[in-house]
Design an enzyme around this catalytic site. Structure first.
Site, PDB file in Angstrom:
ATOM      1  N   GLY A   1      55.976   1.749  85.163  1.00 25.29           N
ATOM      2  CA  GLY A   1      57.159   1.593  84.336  1.00 25.29           C
ATOM      3  C   GLY A   1      56.815   1.862  82.883  1.00 25.29           C
ATOM      4  O   GLY A   1      55.673   1.678  82.469  1.00 25.29           O
TER       5      GLY A   1
ATOM      6  N   GLN B   1      57.584   1.895  73.884  1.00 23.52           N
ATOM      7  CA  GLN B   1      56.129   1.974  74.077  1.00 23.52           C
ATOM      8  C   GLN B   1      55.549   3.305  73.600  1.00 23.52           C
ATOM      9  O   GLN B   1      54.330   3.457  73.514  1.00 23.52           O
ATOM     10  CB  GLN B   1      55.768   1.734  75.544  1.00 23.52           C
ATOM     11  CG  GLN B   1      56.036   0.295  75.993  1.00 23.52           C
ATOM     12  CD  GLN B   1      55.690   0.095  77.452  1.00 23.52           C
ATOM     13  OE1 GLN B   1      56.498   0.366  78.323  1.00 23.52           O
ATOM     14  NE2 GLN B   1      54.473  -0.339  77.721  1.00 23.52           N
TER      15      GLN B   1
ATOM     16  N   CYS C   1      50.164  -4.131  81.443  1.00 19.01           N
ATOM     17  CA  CYS C   1      51.105  -3.429  80.566  1.00 19.01           C
ATOM     18  C   CYS C   1      50.365  -2.285  79.889  1.00 19.01           C
ATOM     19  O   CYS C   1      49.254  -2.486  79.395  1.00 19.01           O
ATOM     20  CB  CYS C   1      51.640  -4.411  79.528  1.00 19.01           C
ATOM     21  SG  CYS C   1      52.811  -3.661  78.391  1.00 19.01           S
ATOM     22  N   LEU C   2      50.979  -1.112  79.859  1.00 21.18           N
ATOM     23  CA  LEU C   2      50.319   0.034  79.226  1.00 21.18           C
ATOM     24  C   LEU C   2      50.096  -0.203  77.729  1.00 21.18           C
ATOM     25  O   LEU C   2      49.249   0.430  77.122  1.00 21.18           O
ATOM     26  CB  LEU C   2      51.139   1.313  79.444  1.00 21.18           C
ATOM     27  CG  LEU C   2      51.178   1.854  80.884  1.00 21.18           C
ATOM     28  CD1 LEU C   2      52.131   3.036  80.984  1.00 21.18           C
ATOM     29  CD2 LEU C   2      49.792   2.254  81.368  1.00 21.18           C
TER      30      LEU C   2
ATOM     31  N   HIS D   1      60.332  -6.715  83.280  1.00 23.51           N
ATOM     32  CA  HIS D   1      59.240  -6.460  82.329  1.00 23.51           C
ATOM     33  C   HIS D   1      59.676  -5.398  81.306  1.00 23.51           C
ATOM     34  O   HIS D   1      59.494  -5.571  80.095  1.00 23.51           O
ATOM     35  CB  HIS D   1      58.007  -5.996  83.129  1.00 23.51           C
ATOM     36  CG  HIS D   1      56.822  -5.578  82.309  1.00 23.51           C
ATOM     37  ND1 HIS D   1      55.568  -6.131  82.492  1.00 23.51           N
ATOM     38  CD2 HIS D   1      56.667  -4.650  81.326  1.00 23.51           C
ATOM     39  CE1 HIS D   1      54.712  -5.562  81.646  1.00 23.51           C
ATOM     40  NE2 HIS D   1      55.362  -4.658  80.930  1.00 23.51           N
ATOM     41  N   GLU D   2      60.275  -4.308  81.802  1.00 27.96           N
ATOM     42  CA  GLU D   2      60.657  -3.214  80.899  1.00 27.96           C
ATOM     43  C   GLU D   2      61.828  -3.597  79.991  1.00 27.96           C
ATOM     44  O   GLU D   2      61.850  -3.228  78.813  1.00 27.96           O
ATOM     45  CB  GLU D   2      61.006  -1.946  81.698  1.00 27.96           C
ATOM     46  CG  GLU D   2      59.848  -1.353  82.490  1.00 27.96           C
ATOM     47  CD  GLU D   2      58.584  -1.132  81.682  1.00 27.96           C
ATOM     48  OE1 GLU D   2      58.662  -0.880  80.475  1.00 27.96           O
ATOM     49  OE2 GLU D   2      57.497  -1.237  82.280  1.00 27.96           O
TER      50      GLU D   2
ATOM     51  N   HIS E   1      60.637  -5.370  77.105  1.00 23.55           N
ATOM     52  CA  HIS E   1      60.152  -4.459  76.046  1.00 23.55           C
ATOM     53  C   HIS E   1      61.288  -4.053  75.108  1.00 23.55           C
ATOM     54  O   HIS E   1      61.095  -3.975  73.891  1.00 23.55           O
ATOM     55  CB  HIS E   1      59.573  -3.180  76.657  1.00 23.55           C
ATOM     56  CG  HIS E   1      58.127  -3.277  77.037  1.00 23.55           C
ATOM     57  ND1 HIS E   1      57.139  -3.579  76.133  1.00 23.55           N
ATOM     58  CD2 HIS E   1      57.495  -3.099  78.224  1.00 23.55           C
ATOM     59  CE1 HIS E   1      55.968  -3.588  76.751  1.00 23.55           C
ATOM     60  NE2 HIS E   1      56.149  -3.306  78.025  1.00 23.55           N
TER      61      HIS E   1
END
Ligand code: ZN
Length: 174
Positions: free
Chosen positions: A46, A51, A94-95, A136-137, A140
């Site tokens: 994702g 990000q 997480c990236l 999660h996204e 963000h």
């Protein structure tokens, strides 16, 4: 399509609240393609536009297992309409927070209202891994990160660890 540079903690951009997309133009379509390219390149499941430093409410996901066929999903202006009482737990990475995994409990299913790439309003019921990923996204998009689920002490330790490479030379320890 371009692989974009990922923004990582402690960059304050990640704390910015993303804004709704009013119209899906070429620019937005290119952004979505770039998000997919960047997510697949970094082997994420994702990615939110913030990000890569763009504060627009758009996220991409693909929660298929490695040996399955790709199943790219894109959500524009996603809004959670319902969260189940039942929970599920995953170790989330997480990236934007390298080498950090945190066990987080979230509602097991959710219903998300969003706009698709054609500009149509849609609803999707998401279960298990997809439910966790979309929550999660969407976090963000509101500037919230998985480390916010931890105590302040643990959170500070992680940020300190990740900030080390960015320390400047005039920091001293006596
Ligand atoms: Zn993330």
């Amino acid at each position: 399509m371009t692989v974009k540079k990922l923004i990582t903690v402690p960059d304050e951009i990640l704390r910015k609240k993303s804004q709704n997309i009013e119209k899906i133009n070429q620019e937005e379509k290119k952004l979505i393609n770039d998000l997919f390219e960047t997510m697949y390149h970094h082997k994420g499941i994702g990615l939110a536009a913030i990000q890569v430093g763009i504060p627009k409410r758009v996220i991409v996901l693909d929660v298929q297992q490695k040996d399955e066929q790709k199943k790219p999903l894109c959500f524009i202006n996603p809004v959670i309409k319902h969260l189940s009482k039942e929970k599920s737990k995953y170790e989330e990475g997480c990236l934007s927070i390298p080498n950090t995994f945190i066990e987080i409990e979230r509602p097991k299913t959710c219903i998300v209202e969003y706009i698709d790439i054609e500009g149509k309003k849609k609803n999707m019921k998401c279960d298990d891994l997809l439910s966790t990923c979309i929550q999660h996204e969407i976090n963000h998009l509101d500037g919230k990160l998985i480390i916010d689920f931890l105590s302040k002490l643990k959170k500070d330790l992680i940020i300190k660890k990740l900030s080390k490479v960015k320390q400047n030379s005039d920091r001293i320890v006596v």
